[in-house]
Design a protein around this motif. Structure first.
Motif, mmCIF file in Angstrom:
data_model
loop_
_atom_site.group_PDB
_atom_site.id
_atom_site.type_symbol
_atom_site.label_atom_id
_atom_site.label_comp_id
_atom_site.label_asym_id
_atom_site.label_seq_id
_atom_site.Cartn_x
_atom_site.Cartn_y
_atom_site.Cartn_z
ATOM 1 N N GLN A 84 23.588 47.296 -111.221
ATOM 2 C CA GLN A 84 22.206 47.332 -111.714
ATOM 3 C C GLN A 84 21.439 46.100 -111.247
ATOM 4 O OE1 GLN A 84 23.117 48.032 -115.995
ATOM 5 N NE2 GLN A 84 21.474 49.553 -115.819
ATOM 6 N N LEU A 85 22.072 44.946 -111.282
ATOM 7 C CA LEU A 85 21.422 43.723 -110.811
ATOM 8 C C LEU A 85 21.072 43.829 -109.331
ATOM 9 C CD1 LEU A 85 23.522 41.043 -112.703
ATOM 10 C CD2 LEU A 85 21.063 41.472 -112.971
ATOM 11 N N VAL A 86 21.988 44.370 -108.533
ATOM 12 C CA VAL A 86 21.720 44.554 -107.108
ATOM 13 C C VAL A 86 20.529 45.495 -106.929
ATOM 14 C CG1 VAL A 86 22.638 45.551 -104.963
ATOM 15 C CG2 VAL A 86 24.040 43.983 -106.317
ATOM 16 N N ASP A 87 20.499 46.584 -107.698
ATOM 17 C CA ASP A 87 19.380 47.527 -107.617
ATOM 18 C C ASP A 87 18.061 46.847 -107.997
ATOM 19 O OD1 ASP A 87 21.025 49.593 -106.809
ATOM 20 O OD2 ASP A 87 21.186 50.478 -108.820
ATOM 21 N N LEU A 88 18.081 46.095 -109.098
ATOM 22 C CA LEU A 88 16.860 45.409 -109.541
ATOM 23 C C LEU A 88 16.369 44.407 -108.500
ATOM 24 C CD1 LEU A 88 17.685 44.758 -113.306
ATOM 25 C CD2 LEU A 88 15.806 46.171 -112.416
ATOM 26 N N LEU A 89 17.290 43.627 -107.956
ATOM 27 C CA LEU A 89 16.889 42.652 -106.934
ATOM 28 C C LEU A 89 16.406 43.356 -105.671
ATOM 29 C CD1 LEU A 89 19.621 39.928 -107.433
ATOM 30 C CD2 LEU A 89 17.163 39.695 -107.847
ATOM 31 N N GLY A 90 17.001 44.488 -105.351
ATOM 32 C CA GLY A 90 16.532 45.263 -104.209
ATOM 33 C C GLY A 90 15.109 45.748 -104.400
ATOM 34 N N ALA A 100 14.157 37.076 -116.011
ATOM 35 C CA ALA A 100 13.441 38.320 -115.710
ATOM 36 C C ALA A 100 14.417 39.484 -115.579
ATOM 37 C CB ALA A 100 12.632 38.156 -114.436
ATOM 38 N N LEU A 101 15.559 39.234 -114.973
ATOM 39 C CA LEU A 101 16.558 40.291 -114.822
ATOM 40 C C LEU A 101 17.143 40.691 -116.170
ATOM 41 C CD1 LEU A 101 18.268 38.889 -111.632
ATOM 42 C CD2 LEU A 101 16.925 41.005 -111.765
ATOM 43 N N ALA A 102 17.399 39.710 -117.029
ATOM 44 C CA ALA A 102 17.960 39.995 -118.357
ATOM 45 C C ALA A 102 17.001 40.829 -119.190
ATOM 46 C CB ALA A 102 18.315 38.696 -119.072
ATOM 47 N N ALA A 103 15.712 40.648 -118.989
ATOM 48 C CA ALA A 103 14.719 41.416 -119.742
ATOM 49 C C ALA A 103 14.803 42.904 -119.413
ATOM 50 C CB ALA A 103 13.315 40.886 -119.459
ATOM 51 N N ALA A 104 15.334 43.234 -118.234
ATOM 52 C CA ALA A 104 15.430 44.631 -117.809
ATOM 53 C C ALA A 104 16.793 45.252 -118.126
ATOM 54 C CB ALA A 104 15.162 44.727 -116.314
ATOM 55 N N LEU A 105 17.707 44.467 -118.687
ATOM 56 C CA LEU A 105 19.061 44.945 -118.953
ATOM 57 C C LEU A 105 19.442 44.737 -120.415
ATOM 58 C CD1 LEU A 105 20.814 43.430 -115.812
ATOM 59 C CD2 LEU A 105 20.241 45.827 -116.181
ATOM 60 N N PRO A 106 20.390 45.522 -120.909
ATOM 61 C CA PRO A 106 20.814 45.372 -122.310
ATOM 62 C C PRO A 106 21.900 44.310 -122.498
ATOM 63 C CG PRO A 106 21.905 47.257 -121.352
ATOM 64 C CD PRO A 106 20.982 46.698 -120.286
ATOM 65 N N VAL A 136 23.945 37.767 -117.660
ATOM 66 C CA VAL A 136 23.333 37.994 -116.347
ATOM 67 C C VAL A 136 23.684 36.847 -115.405
ATOM 68 C CG1 VAL A 136 21.118 38.092 -115.114
ATOM 69 C CG2 VAL A 136 21.492 39.525 -117.126
ATOM 70 N N VAL A 137 23.613 35.615 -115.896
ATOM 71 C CA VAL A 137 23.952 34.453 -115.060
ATOM 72 C C VAL A 137 25.395 34.548 -114.578
ATOM 73 C CG1 VAL A 137 24.298 31.948 -115.106
ATOM 74 C CG2 VAL A 137 22.197 32.935 -116.052
#
Length: 108
Positions: free
Chosen positions: A21-27, A36-42, A48-49
């Protein structure tokens, strides 16, 4: 690191659904902070770090400090190398299956 070592690292890193999911979000975003990434994930920012560290160790993401913020971005080459490796394995299997089909159809 050898090509197989790099592929192993990438596949191990991508085995986790949160990291995918992180790879998809960064893509999609190009680059983003862990917050910002953590805000999009549960999951928490700390989780996330940790996931980003695994992705960075596998060479899939880079980090860049911008002021007080660390921004992460995708590195496409390890993904491309893994895709090439998978494609070569798929081609081998396709050839093997075609040979089996030919033998079966010829009555051997």
């Amino acid at each position: 690191m050898t090509e197989h070592g790099e592929v192993d690292e990438v596949l191990a890193a991508l085995a986790d659904p949160t990291r995918r999911q992180l790879v998809d979000l960064l893509g999609e975003r190009g680059e983003a902070s862990a917050t910002a990434l953590a805000a999009a994930l549960p999951v928490s920012r700390q989780a996330v770090v940790k996931h980003l560290a695994v992705l960075e160790n596998a060479g899939l993401v880079t980090s860049n400090r911008v002021g007080r913020e660390v921004r992460f971005a995708i590195r496409s080459e390890p993904l491309a190398a893994t895709a090439r490796w998978l494609a070569s394995r798929a081609a081998r299997w396709d050839r093997r299956l075609a040979a089996i089909k030919r033998r079966a159809e010829s009555g051997q």
